[in-house]
Design an enzyme around this catalytic site. Structure first.
Site, mmCIF file in Angstrom:
data_model
loop_
_atom_site.group_PDB
_atom_site.id
_atom_site.type_symbol
_atom_site.label_atom_id
_atom_site.label_comp_id
_atom_site.label_asym_id
_atom_site.label_seq_id
_atom_site.Cartn_x
_atom_site.Cartn_y
_atom_site.Cartn_z
ATOM 1 N N PRO A 159 -17.021 29.807 -8.503
ATOM 2 C CG PRO A 159 -17.955 30.732 -6.453
ATOM 3 C CD PRO A 159 -17.730 31.021 -8.123
ATOM 4 C CD GLU A 202 15.148 -0.231 -3.494
ATOM 5 O OE1 GLU A 202 14.477 0.798 -4.066
ATOM 6 O OE2 GLU A 202 14.804 -0.358 -2.362
ATOM 7 N NE ARG A 241 10.164 -3.396 0.555
ATOM 8 C CZ ARG A 241 10.975 -3.746 1.544
ATOM 9 N NH1 ARG A 241 10.560 -3.215 2.953
ATOM 10 N NH2 ARG A 241 12.143 -4.299 1.229
ATOM 11 C CG HIS A 242 10.423 -7.458 -3.902
ATOM 12 N ND1 HIS A 242 10.987 -7.886 -2.853
ATOM 13 C CD2 HIS A 242 11.155 -5.906 -3.577
ATOM 14 C CE1 HIS A 242 11.836 -7.332 -2.157
ATOM 15 N NE2 HIS A 242 12.018 -6.064 -2.358
ATOM 16 C CG HIS A 252 12.463 -2.502 -5.848
ATOM 17 N ND1 HIS A 252 12.942 -3.928 -5.707
ATOM 18 C CD2 HIS A 252 11.797 -2.458 -6.917
ATOM 19 C CE1 HIS A 252 12.771 -4.515 -6.599
ATOM 20 N NE2 HIS A 252 12.253 -3.657 -7.660
ATOM 21 N NE ARG A 309 14.658 -7.031 -4.416
ATOM 22 C CZ ARG A 309 15.712 -6.395 -5.063
ATOM 23 N NH1 ARG A 309 16.146 -7.070 -6.071
ATOM 24 N NH2 ARG A 309 15.987 -5.010 -4.724
ATOM 25 C CG ASN A 351 14.143 -8.429 1.092
ATOM 26 O OD1 ASN A 351 13.172 -8.656 0.734
ATOM 27 N ND2 ASN A 351 15.129 -7.398 1.049
ATOM 28 N NE ARG A 380 -9.253 41.209 -6.920
ATOM 29 C CZ ARG A 380 -9.759 40.964 -5.967
ATOM 30 N NH1 ARG A 380 -9.989 39.650 -5.451
ATOM 31 N NH2 ARG A 380 -10.636 41.752 -5.072
#
Lengths: 526, 524
Positions: free
Chosen positions: A46, A325, A255-256, A390, A305, A262, A135
């Site tokens: 454990p 991207e 992101r850029h 991106h 970018r 955009n 086991r």
């Protein structure tokens, strides 16, 4: 005679049938490993990080599209025995308890079997101590009978500091100890470890276990012993385990800055930053300084970018083509409206199944996951990193860290001018969303209302389709000969600690379009 | 810069500035060198005939292919230079003082060369291929590495399977220059004694005490087991992964392109056209070829483009589609002919001729991008047994460059004609290539390197932006010690001339009309 080929409309794959469902074979280019399912068996005392490894590995395998699920025997035990009183339960001479524990293991194996045989699972992680040969022999026999491959992962650690901190981090808050104080819990847990020690038989690479396939992870990754790797997936697992580390660190994703494309709502392309985008870069530089990180690595894509954004930081940065991207093929440089007008069918198909949808001569999210996989591997190796990427790429990365499914991934909210700060905690990842207070256009397109949902589970086999690691779903009590009535509901603390439920996401990611001021959202993903 | 197409691509290197700037530039925008932030020395350890040279050469080939400049320094070569005539294992006895002195001297010379390579010649990784079986020797190397601020990673090969060792001796040692024209048994006998000499002083890496802080991998019994200790960085992790995936079972890899497509006939690049009638004929001939060669258990891989899938469909066996095997993305020039490109974009066209390897099509890919994309295919090919890869011209060139250790300069001009299958079989330290023309006519899609347009720079400069295959140059063999005027034991067998770019033909090959055209050669 060779069959006629038709192109599957969603994935743009050539298939020798007329079926227009997503192709049954995996799509994104990993070879088809028509392998039998694999049972990964954890071995170790454990508090050796078995559960940590299990969960993390499961998240990774699901993300690369290999349906994987953890079966934690501790949860079965807690289900069977409602009240944990003390380490007495784990004494090797506690016959009644030994029997219960055996029963739990069997119940878990039964579930493993149905997961791998009936539910489309490819890998089952059997998370228990499995410290005795008895086991392990039982499990090997089980694997053999069902035609599953078995791969052992043993975690060996003798550093008392590591063990103590592991106990403090995840064990004292475990439901077994909900009525104890931390010191008591710590003490009891250490005794519990002692119970296991008496019967622990580590994997023996030289004699008894020399023919098994396994990896021994020694001292939290300082050393590895790897024996008889059998196939691609085992080799992949080994590579992953060798690259992860447990040093505290932070990953920043953003992101850029806003680009001129955009502003016009155009997809793809390679435009430069808008004036507000430049403002964001300056704000980002300020933010980075404020965080006071030594050795922060900065990664960008090879698109203008993201590089322009990094240039403002005045620190060295690395360009990755893999971070570019998503390639929208024939739709590059178009606005959504133009796409809708020129290629109405394509537009509709994308809505139908955004994850699998591949732009003609371009990429799908599924392709993207495969492309950014080396980035994930390298992120795991690194310490503090800022990734300037991106929207689609960020969604893929985020889905890995937050264990999001293929269905959710393409709709994760990754607004412009917002930094996500990811910090590993316990078994999950804490997310803070920091809006840098520079206005930007919204580039997010919500999931259309009435969309036929893709089929999901079954086609994921053998493909690079991230799945969310399934929640453990122990349904009903299965052990009959116990005094205590079984627990019906998991206590909330279990749910939060053990499962890292993906349903608790920062608001910004979960849905509503919130405008956040700096630093005011702080929510762990668990 | 149209070749690199990085918007903010750094520095235009002048030839003089390149060495000094090399590493500085790397820091700025490289990714391959970012993985290897300080030069690394890989030090092999192991008794003779444990496959050290095999691993060294193979690893070096891989690292060069992914664009990390790497070179092997084989101490045996230095020793043979120093001592012309090898007599017997006596030379390797640890109590042969004179010989010990010579051997140490050789090691020092080799280290000097390592240093020059890593500090002056732009090398990133030096593989020091010697037995290095004593702590004394390894400590010496560590001191050297520390002094020069290199990183060091040990690769120890441990093997106690007598059959494997015997096979190794037979395969590579009997042909060693140490044993000219001798009888096999004598060689085996002498070599086994030579191994015994080393055993006396061999101190394996001790992961528990003495060497617990070193970074290393122990490869046990040819990859059955691995012990990996303290991996320090990306490149070491990559090396470990590679070593865990290569195997030594005999296997063959078959490479070919799709059958001739309609675009091929029209001279158009890229696209997703169908097979021409002759292309279909080829697919059929390929099926016969597979039957003829009795390739059962053959895995077939295609790209996700129609022409490769159509070719595979004809085979009537299961196949796998990989998107990463797709042809190089020609970006905005997809589906144009070379003439159209030349007419419409003369500058771009010229830029590509100038440096075809690094030239990235606008909105598309470069050969360099392709190598990076194909890396997982190589890793998986190394793991597999028999595979037929049906791919595309540029993709096939990249794969071939890996197996034949070709440089970035030669790679984009390698000849991979349509309707021709290459069979690659690993032998000793290299790869045997056989070429089968399946007797179905096809157009020629090869464009020769323009005359007088040999790139002005060596590959060295450009590598910084990541994956640029280099070929693993054979180490320079200038006699340096006791220059006894011995003949260097070159030459290694060349690549079939039919594959090589124009003007580099190293061997005349004949094609017998009507029968499969076949060239067999060994490329070490």
């Amino acid at each position: 005679m060779p069959r006629e080929l038709t192109q599957n409309r969603i994935q743009k794959i050539w298939v020798p049938t007329k079926d227009d469902k997503p192709a049954p074979r995996r799509a994104a280019g990993a070879p088809h490993f028509a392998n039998p399912p694999t049972v990964i068996v954890m071995v170790g005392l454990p508090a050796r990080g078995k559960t940590y490894i299990s969960k993390k590995l499961t998240r990774y395998l699901n993300w690369i599209g290999m349906p994987t699920k953890v079966f934690n025997v501790g949860e079965y035990r807690r289900e069977a025995v409602k009240n944990y009183s003390s380490y007495d339960f784990f004494k090797p001479d506690n016959e009644c308890a030994v029997k219960i524990r055996q029963q739990c293991a069997l119940a878990a194996l039964r579930d493993v079997k149905s997961y791998l045989k009936d539910e489309g699972g490819q890998v089952a992680v059997f998370d228990a101590t499995n410290t005795t040969r008895d086991r392990r022999d039982m499990i090997l026999k089980f694997g053999n009978e069902n035609g599953f491959k078995v791969f052992f992962i043993e975690s060996v650690c003798d550093d008392p500091n590591v063990i103590a901190s592991n106990i403090m981090e995840v064990k004292v808050s475990c439901p077994d100890y909900r009525n104890c104080n931390k010191t008591e819990a710590m003490l009891d847990f250490q005794r519990r470890i002692e119970c296991y020690k008496t019967s622990y038989q580590p994997l023996d690479p030289d004699q008894h276990d020399k023919d098994l396939s396994f990896i021994k992870v020694i001292d939290v990754g300082r050393r590895f012993l790897v024996n008889r790797i059998q196939d691609h997936i085992q080799s992949k697992i080994v590579y992953y385990l060798m690259n992860i580390h447990v040093q505290p660190r932070t990953i920043y994703l953003c992101r850029h800055g806003e680009s001129s494309d955009n502003l016009e709502g155009r997809l793809g392309g390679d435009s430069g930053l808008s004036p507000r985008g430049k403002q964001f870069s300056a704000a980002l530089a300020h933010f980075v300084k404020e965080q006071q990180l030594n050795d922060l690595k900065v990664w960008t894509s090879q698109l203008c970018r993201s590089i322009q954004t990094a240039e403002h930081l005045g620190v060295p940065y690395e360009q990755w083509k893999a971070l570019n991207e998503i390639d929208s093929g024939i739709c590059e440089d178009m606005t959504y409206d133009e796409v809708k007008e020129k290629f109405p069918e394509e537009f509709a198909l994308r809505d139908e199944d955004k994850f699998y949808y591949r732009y003609p001569a371009g990429e799908s999210y599924q392709d993207l996951v495969q492309r950014v996989e080396p980035v994930i591997m390298e992120l795991e190796r690194q310490e503090n990193v800022l990734v300037i990427c991106h929207q689609a790429v960020m969604r893929c990365l985020l889905a890995y860290f937050l264990d999001k499914s293929a269905d959710e991934m393409p709709y994760l909210k990754c607004p412009l001018h917002t930094v996500l700060k990811l910090t590993p905690v316990a078994y999950g990842c804490k997310v803070e969303s920091i809006y840098l207070n520079v206005e930007a256009v919204n580039t997010h397109r919500d999931r259309p209302e009435e969309v036929k949902r893709g089929t999901g589970t079954l086609i994921r086999r053998n493909s690079v389709t991230p799945l969310t690691s399934p929640e453990s779903n122990i349904k009903k009590p299965r052990i009959d000969d116990l005094d205590e009535p079984p627990i019906q509901d998991m206590p909330p603390s279990v749910a939060s600690i053990a499962l890292c439920s993906p349903s608790h996401l920062p608001l910004a990611l979960a849905g509503q379009n919130l405008r956040m001021s700096r630093h005011d959202i702080l929510q762990p993903c668990q | 810069d149209p070749r690199l197409r990085f918007n903010m691509s750094t520095s235009h290197n002048s030839a003089e500035a390149k060495k000094a700037d090399l590493r500085a530039n790397d820091k700025k925008c490289s990714w391959a060198s970012y993985m290897t932030n300080s030069p690394t020395m890989i030090v092999m350890i192991g008794l003779p005939a444990r496959g050290k040279t095999y691993m060294s050469k193979k690893l070096t080939r891989y690292l060069n292919w992914i664009g990390v400049p790497t070179k092997v320094f084989n101490l045996g070569v230095y020793r043979r230079e120093a001592v012309r005539a090898y007599k017997s294992y006596d030379f390797f006895r640890h109590d042969n003082e004179e010989a010990m002195k010579i051997r140490k001297q050789c090691a020092l010379v080799a280290l000097r060369d390592v240093k020059a390579y890593l500090t002056e010649d732009g090398g990133q990784i030096a593989v020091f291929d010697a037995t290095n079986t004593t702590r004394e020797r390894r400590d010496l190397i560590q001191a050297f590495v520390k002094e020069n601020a290199f990183k060091v990673f040990f690769v120890e090969s441990v093997c106690d399977d007598p059959e494997v060792i015997a096979a190794n001796i037979l395969e590579v040692k009997v042909s060693s220059p140490d044993y000219p024209e001798r009888h096999r048994e004598r060689v085996m006998d002498d070599f086994l004694k030579r191994i015994e000499c080393y055993k006396v002083t061999y101190q394996p890496l001790d992961p528990d005490n003495y060497d617990k802080d070193l970074s290393f991998i122990k490869v046990m019994n040819v990859g059955r087991r691995f012990l990996v200790n303290r991996v320090q960085d990306y490149i070491q992790s990559k090396i470990v992964y590679y070593l865990m995936n290569i195997h030594v079972h005999s296997h063959s890899i078959y490479l070919c392109r799709h059958g001739e497509s309609n675009h091929n006939i029209e001279g158009r690049i890229g696209g997703d056209a169908e097979l021409s009638p002759r292309g279909k004929q080829f697919a059929h001939a390929l099926r016969d070829f597979i039957e003829e060669h009795q390739l059962s258990d053959l895995k077939v891989w295609t790209s996700q483009l129609r022409r490769t899938i159509q070719t595979a469909e004809e085979l009537g066996v299961p196949y796998e589609q990989w998107k990463i095997l797709n042809e190089i993305d020609a970006g905005v020039y997809e589906e144009m002919t070379y003439e159209m490109i030349q007419k419409t974009f003369p500058e771009e066209f010229a830029a590509r001729d100038q440096d075809k390897y690094h030239y990235r099509y606008p909105g598309g890919e470069s050969y360099q991008d392709l190598v990076q994309r194909l890396e997982p295919v190589i890793m998986e090919l190394e793991r597999q047994v028999n595979v037929l890869v049906i791919c595309h011209q540029a993709v096939m060139r990249c794969l071939l460059a890996y197996f034949l250790d070709k440089s970035a300069e030669d790679l984009p001009y390698m000849k991979c004609p349509l309707h021709t299958v290459l069979k690659l079989t690993p032998v000793a330290y290299g790869c045997k290539v056989e070429m089968f023309y399946l007797n179905v006519e096809a157009v020629n899609t090869h464009r020769d390197r323009p005359l007088g347009k040999i790139p002005e720079d060596s590959a060295l400069i450009h590598r910084r932006n990541s994956y640029t295959p280099l070929s693993s140059h054979d180490q320079v063999k200038r006699p340096r010690l006791y220059s006894v005027g011995n003949q260097p034991w070159l030459p290694l067998a060349p690549t079939p001339s039919a594959l090589m770019p124009e003007g580099q033909q190293s061997q005349v090959s004949e094609r017998v009309p009507g029968s499969p055209f076949k060239v067999a050669t060994v490329n070490s």
